[in-house]
Design a protein around this motif. Structure first.
Motif, mmCIF file in Angstrom:
data_model
loop_
_atom_site.group_PDB
_atom_site.id
_atom_site.type_symbol
_atom_site.label_atom_id
_atom_site.label_comp_id
_atom_site.label_asym_id
_atom_site.label_seq_id
_atom_site.Cartn_x
_atom_site.Cartn_y
_atom_site.Cartn_z
ATOM 1 N N VAL A 41 0.866 -1.180 0.000
ATOM 2 C CA VAL A 41 0.000 0.000 0.000
ATOM 3 C C VAL A 41 0.902 1.230 0.000
ATOM 4 O O VAL A 41 2.049 1.172 0.465
ATOM 5 N N PRO A 42 0.422 2.362 -0.526
ATOM 6 C CA PRO A 42 1.300 3.519 -0.742
ATOM 7 C C PRO A 42 1.603 4.319 0.522
ATOM 8 O O PRO A 42 1.366 5.522 0.599
ATOM 9 N N ALA A 43 2.180 3.653 1.520
ATOM 10 C CA ALA A 43 2.538 4.310 2.786
ATOM 11 C C ALA A 43 4.008 4.723 2.774
ATOM 12 O O ALA A 43 4.749 4.493 3.738
ATOM 13 N N PHE A 44 4.439 5.321 1.670
ATOM 14 C CA PHE A 44 5.823 5.746 1.507
ATOM 15 C C PHE A 44 5.872 6.758 0.379
ATOM 16 O O PHE A 44 4.923 6.896 -0.400
ATOM 17 N N SER A 45 6.962 7.478 0.281
ATOM 18 C CA SER A 45 7.113 8.480 -0.769
ATOM 19 C C SER A 45 7.648 7.849 -2.043
ATOM 20 O O SER A 45 8.426 6.879 -1.990
ATOM 21 N N MET A 46 7.258 8.411 -3.165
ATOM 22 C CA MET A 46 7.777 7.960 -4.449
ATOM 23 C C MET A 46 9.296 8.063 -4.454
ATOM 24 O O MET A 46 9.867 9.050 -4.007
ATOM 25 N N GLY A 47 9.948 7.012 -4.927
ATOM 26 C CA GLY A 47 11.402 6.999 -5.004
ATOM 27 C C GLY A 47 12.088 6.373 -3.816
ATOM 28 O O GLY A 47 13.301 6.145 -3.855
ATOM 29 N N ASP A 48 11.328 6.078 -2.757
ATOM 30 C CA ASP A 48 11.943 5.473 -1.569
ATOM 31 C C ASP A 48 12.348 4.020 -1.808
ATOM 32 O O ASP A 48 13.328 3.540 -1.225
ATOM 33 N N PHE A 49 11.577 3.314 -2.631
ATOM 34 C CA PHE A 49 11.805 1.876 -2.836
ATOM 35 C C PHE A 49 11.680 1.522 -4.317
ATOM 36 O O PHE A 49 10.929 2.159 -5.056
ATOM 37 N N ILE A 79 -4.541 8.705 4.586
ATOM 38 C CA ILE A 79 -5.063 7.532 5.285
ATOM 39 C C ILE A 79 -3.967 6.543 5.651
ATOM 40 O O ILE A 79 -3.891 6.070 6.788
ATOM 41 N N VAL A 80 -3.099 6.240 4.700
ATOM 42 C CA VAL A 80 -2.215 5.090 4.865
ATOM 43 C C VAL A 80 -1.150 5.281 5.940
ATOM 44 O O VAL A 80 -0.586 4.301 6.426
ATOM 45 N N TYR A 81 -0.855 6.509 6.327
ATOM 46 C CA TYR A 81 0.128 6.723 7.383
ATOM 47 C C TYR A 81 -0.479 6.589 8.773
ATOM 48 O O TYR A 81 0.226 6.694 9.776
ATOM 49 N N ASN A 82 -1.793 6.354 8.832
ATOM 50 C CA ASN A 82 -2.470 6.093 10.103
ATOM 51 C C ASN A 82 -2.957 4.653 10.082
ATOM 52 O O ASN A 82 -3.867 4.315 9.332
ATOM 53 N N ARG A 83 -2.336 3.807 10.888
ATOM 54 C CA ARG A 83 -2.618 2.368 10.803
ATOM 55 C C ARG A 83 -4.080 2.044 11.064
ATOM 56 O O ARG A 83 -4.665 1.172 10.427
ATOM 57 N N ASP A 84 -4.698 2.739 12.020
ATOM 58 C CA ASP A 84 -6.095 2.447 12.336
ATOM 59 C C ASP A 84 -7.010 2.829 11.175
ATOM 60 O O ASP A 84 -7.912 2.068 10.803
ATOM 61 N N ARG A 85 -6.791 4.013 10.601
ATOM 62 C CA ARG A 85 -7.614 4.446 9.470
ATOM 63 C C ARG A 85 -7.383 3.566 8.250
ATOM 64 O O ARG A 85 -8.330 3.248 7.510
ATOM 65 N N LEU A 86 -6.140 3.175 8.027
ATOM 66 C CA LEU A 86 -5.843 2.286 6.910
ATOM 67 C C LEU A 86 -6.575 0.962 7.063
ATOM 68 O O LEU A 86 -7.151 0.445 6.105
ATOM 69 N N GLN A 87 -6.571 0.403 8.265
ATOM 70 C CA GLN A 87 -7.237 -0.882 8.476
ATOM 71 C C GLN A 87 -8.734 -0.777 8.232
ATOM 72 O O GLN A 87 -9.343 -1.669 7.628
ATOM 73 N N VAL A 88 -9.336 0.326 8.682
ATOM 74 C CA VAL A 88 -10.766 0.532 8.427
ATOM 75 C C VAL A 88 -11.028 0.590 6.921
ATOM 76 O O VAL A 88 -11.977 -0.019 6.411
ATOM 77 N N ALA A 89 -10.182 1.312 6.194
ATOM 78 C CA ALA A 89 -10.346 1.444 4.747
ATOM 79 C C ALA A 89 -10.162 0.097 4.053
ATOM 80 O O ALA A 89 -10.957 -0.273 3.171
ATOM 81 N N VAL A 90 -9.120 -0.636 4.425
ATOM 82 C CA VAL A 90 -8.858 -1.943 3.816
ATOM 83 C C VAL A 90 -10.020 -2.896 4.081
ATOM 84 O O VAL A 90 -10.468 -3.623 3.183
ATOM 85 N N ASP A 91 -10.531 -2.896 5.309
ATOM 86 C CA ASP A 91 -11.658 -3.773 5.649
ATOM 87 C C ASP A 91 -12.895 -3.411 4.824
ATOM 88 O O ASP A 91 -13.614 -4.301 4.342
#
Length: 330
Positions: free
Chosen positions: A89-97, A273-285
């Motif tokens: 999931v896009p929880a990182f900046s472009m170019g980091d990986f 959303i993705v930098y907040n684990r709780d919000r990300l989990q709600v979205a993924v669910d």
């Protein structure tokens, strides 16, 4: 030796290069993934051309979405195990990986289990496509049943996902597209109305469709000359989410319109959303449940082999696609 794709100079698709690397060794917090498919996004093309929200660093690494199989995990990783099918999931900046790779080592917080019943190609197309409009429309704007929602660049993967999410919420998706060439496909994808804004009077069409009430929520990656027209059809305290710059980095904001109607123009990206684990989990669910119920479905336009990444990027920049461009990695 596994390969990654990078670029050593700013430019068009032709600057992409294949580079052999040693197989990464994951640290205590990382997951080693054998990549099976990659989802392409316009942000990757913009970063390669140094037209993105962050400056490209050379040699440049690319990618956001990968689907594959876990080959190894660090000792601190407990939510996935060797053999699991997983997605980034896009929880990182472009170019980091180097997501554009055959084998990649990723921080555990960027890796989730792949939803059941999906191919790697389908899964690689999911998360930017759905997380971007989910955050704006479902979580932030809280669109309501019967409410019209204006969606520009509607034939993009994110636009199609926005149409699906609007329908899931019981709202009325109004798709904007430049010409009527994709009209029927957008209707088939779930749009209740389609406006070819280069062929008709956008403002008058929206007024007609909404009985003059306008549209409270607009979801736009275009900007440019389109944005002032979008603002004209927004009622008191409407919200315009802008998540891209397909017509360039500069647009004109009609200030008196914004003041008079108290329109909020809100920059948007899934990082919210993705930098907040709780919000990300709600979205993924939420997205996973809707996928399993058949209420959401990824739409793939074309699949390229990994060796044809240059051609895939050329196609990405052509704006011909209807849905997601995916690269298969063998």
């Amino acid at each position: 030796m596994p390969r990654i794709i990078q670029f050593s100079e700013i430019g068009g698709p032709e600057v992409l290069q294949f580079v052999e690397i040693d197989t990464p060794v994951p640290n205590d917090d990382e997951v080693l993934i054998r990549v099976k498919a990659l989802g392409l996004n316009r942000a990757e093309s913009m970063y390669r051309r140094n037209n993105y929200i962050i400056e490209a660093v050379l040699p440049g690494l690319l990618g956001t979405e990968a689907a594959g199989i876990v080959e190894a995990v660090g000792k601190n990783v407990t939510h996935v195990k060797v053999g699991d099918r997983v997605n980034t999931v896009p929880a990182f900046s472009m170019g980091d990986f180097a997501i554009y790779g055959e084998v990649i080592a990723m921080p555990g917080y960027t890796v989730i289990k792949q939803p059941d019943g999906l191919s790697f190609e389908e899964a690689a197309s999911l998360w930017v496509m759905f997380l971007t409009p989910y955050g704006a429309l479902i979580e932030d704007a809280k669109i309501q049943p019967g409410e019209p929602v204006l969606i520009s660049a509607a034939s993009s993967s994110t636009g199609i996902a926005a149409i699906q999410l609007a329908n899931l919420a019981g709202a009325i998706p109004i798709a904007l597209t430049r010409t009527s060439a994709k009209r029927q496909r957008l209707l088939d994808a779930g749009a209740k109305h389609v406006i070819p804004f280069a062929e008709v009077d956008l403002v008058e069409e929206v007024k007609r469709i909404t009985d003059g009430k306008g549209v409270r929520v607009t979801f736009d990656p275009v900007g440019g000359e389109l944005l002032p027209k979008l603002m004209q059809v927004m009622p008191w305290q409407g919200i315009l989410y802008i998540y891209g710059a397909l017509e360039g980095d500069t647009t004109i904001i009609p200030v008196l319109t914004q003041i008079g109607q108290m329109v909020t123009i809100k920059g948007w990206m899934p990082a919210d959303i993705v930098y907040n684990r709780d919000r990300l989990q709600v979205a993924v669910d939420y997205i996973t449940a809707a996928l399993s119920e058949g209420k959401l479905s990824p739409v793939i336009d074309r699949i390229f082999p990994f060796d044809e990444m240059v051609e895939a990027h050329r196609y990405l920049e052509s704006a011909q696609q209807f849905g997601k461009i995916v690269v298969k990695v063998d």
